[in-house]
Design an enzyme around this catalytic site. Sequence first.
Site, mmCIF file in Angstrom:
data_model
loop_
_atom_site.group_PDB
_atom_site.id
_atom_site.type_symbol
_atom_site.label_atom_id
_atom_site.label_comp_id
_atom_site.label_asym_id
_atom_site.label_seq_id
_atom_site.Cartn_x
_atom_site.Cartn_y
_atom_site.Cartn_z
ATOM 1 N N GLY A 21 8.072 -3.199 4.092
ATOM 2 C CA GLY A 21 7.985 -4.338 3.185
ATOM 3 C C GLY A 21 7.385 -5.608 3.756
ATOM 4 N N ARG B 295 8.787 13.357 -12.881
ATOM 5 C CA ARG B 295 8.375 12.042 -12.371
ATOM 6 C C ARG B 295 8.487 10.979 -13.456
ATOM 7 N NH1 ARG B 295 5.388 13.533 -7.645
ATOM 8 N NH2 ARG B 295 4.484 11.499 -7.351
ATOM 9 N N HIS C 229 -4.194 -2.080 -0.864
ATOM 10 C CA HIS C 229 -4.623 -0.866 -0.157
ATOM 11 C C HIS C 229 -5.350 -1.277 1.126
ATOM 12 C CE1 HIS C 229 -5.852 3.270 0.329
ATOM 13 N NE2 HIS C 229 -7.044 2.807 0.675
ATOM 14 N N GLY D 113 -6.190 6.707 -11.851
ATOM 15 C CA GLY D 113 -6.831 7.282 -10.660
ATOM 16 C C GLY D 113 -6.296 6.573 -9.418
ATOM 17 N N GLU E 292 -3.975 -8.583 4.809
ATOM 18 C CA GLU E 292 -3.294 -8.110 3.588
ATOM 19 C C GLU E 292 -2.321 -9.165 3.091
ATOM 20 O OE1 GLU E 292 -1.538 -4.175 3.527
ATOM 21 O OE2 GLU E 292 -2.935 -3.455 5.031
HETATM 22 C C1 GRF Z 1 0.194 -1.564 3.721
HETATM 23 O O1 GRF Z 1 -0.790 -1.290 4.659
HETATM 24 C C2 GRF Z 1 -0.371 -1.453 2.325
HETATM 25 O O2 GRF Z 1 -1.716 -1.828 2.254
HETATM 26 C C3 GRF Z 1 -0.228 0.012 2.032
HETATM 27 O O3 GRF Z 1 0.991 0.392 2.624
HETATM 28 C C4 GRF Z 1 1.284 -0.494 3.695
HETATM 29 C C5 GRF Z 1 2.628 -1.078 3.411
HETATM 30 O O4 GRF Z 1 3.076 -1.900 4.450
HETATM 31 N N1 GRF Z 1 -0.292 0.260 0.612
HETATM 32 P P1 GRF Z 1 4.270 -2.897 4.207
HETATM 33 O O5 GRF Z 1 5.461 -2.041 3.744
HETATM 34 O O6 GRF Z 1 3.858 -3.883 3.181
HETATM 35 O O7 GRF Z 1 4.537 -3.512 5.536
#
Ligand code: GRF
Length: 194
Positions: A14, A68, A112, A146, A177
């Site tokens: 997280g 699901r 991502h 997708g 990120e």
């Molecule tokens: C991150 O690299 C995100 O881009 C990917 O999964 C990872 C999650 O990391 N979808 P965190 O749990 O936010 O530290």
Amino acid sequence: MSRARVAVLISGRGSNMAALIEAAKDPAYPAEIVLVLSNIADAGGLDIAQAAGIETAVIAHAPFGKDREAHERMIDARLRQSGVHIVALAGYMRVLTPYLVETWAGRMINIHPSLLPAFPGLHTHQRALEAGVAKHGCTVHLVTTGVDEGPILGQAEVEVLPGDDEDRLGARVLEQEHKLYARCLADLVGALGD
Ligand code: GRF
């Protein structure tokens, strides 16, 4: 000013969730994190969210077996209970069915760790290194049916440096990120205008 009510869905540590929580501490930020929901009971991010005073929920997928959609119906009900406007996936490691994706179309985003459309899926840093790309990075996009395919809301580039390995490159991408996700969430709230 009323702020957009955001739920963050996680499965693990997280750190992106934590970055969104941090950004939302600023009263001028246009969103507030009202719920952190995980499919994994011991996801590390849940402790971080609780320490920040944010409501958490666990809806494990295992009891639903192959159904699901039934799992997602529970998630959707929990999101509505918290009056959520926007859902941010942050390391949520389940592929969603069209049910949840379509229910939240235009209001569900994902981060991502690659410059999409390059390297959808897993192990993106290793794959980028193997491909010998000069630039790598991360993408925030709207979620569509997708996997890792929805319209791109923002990207941040990271230069691949000599001597990089998966961990070093991944750490630099992760730093980006955290900034990108907070920025793109704020932009989406502005674009939705509600
Ligand atoms: C991150 O690299 C995100 O881009 C990917 O999964 C990872 C999650 O990391 N979808 P965190 O749990 O936010 O530290």
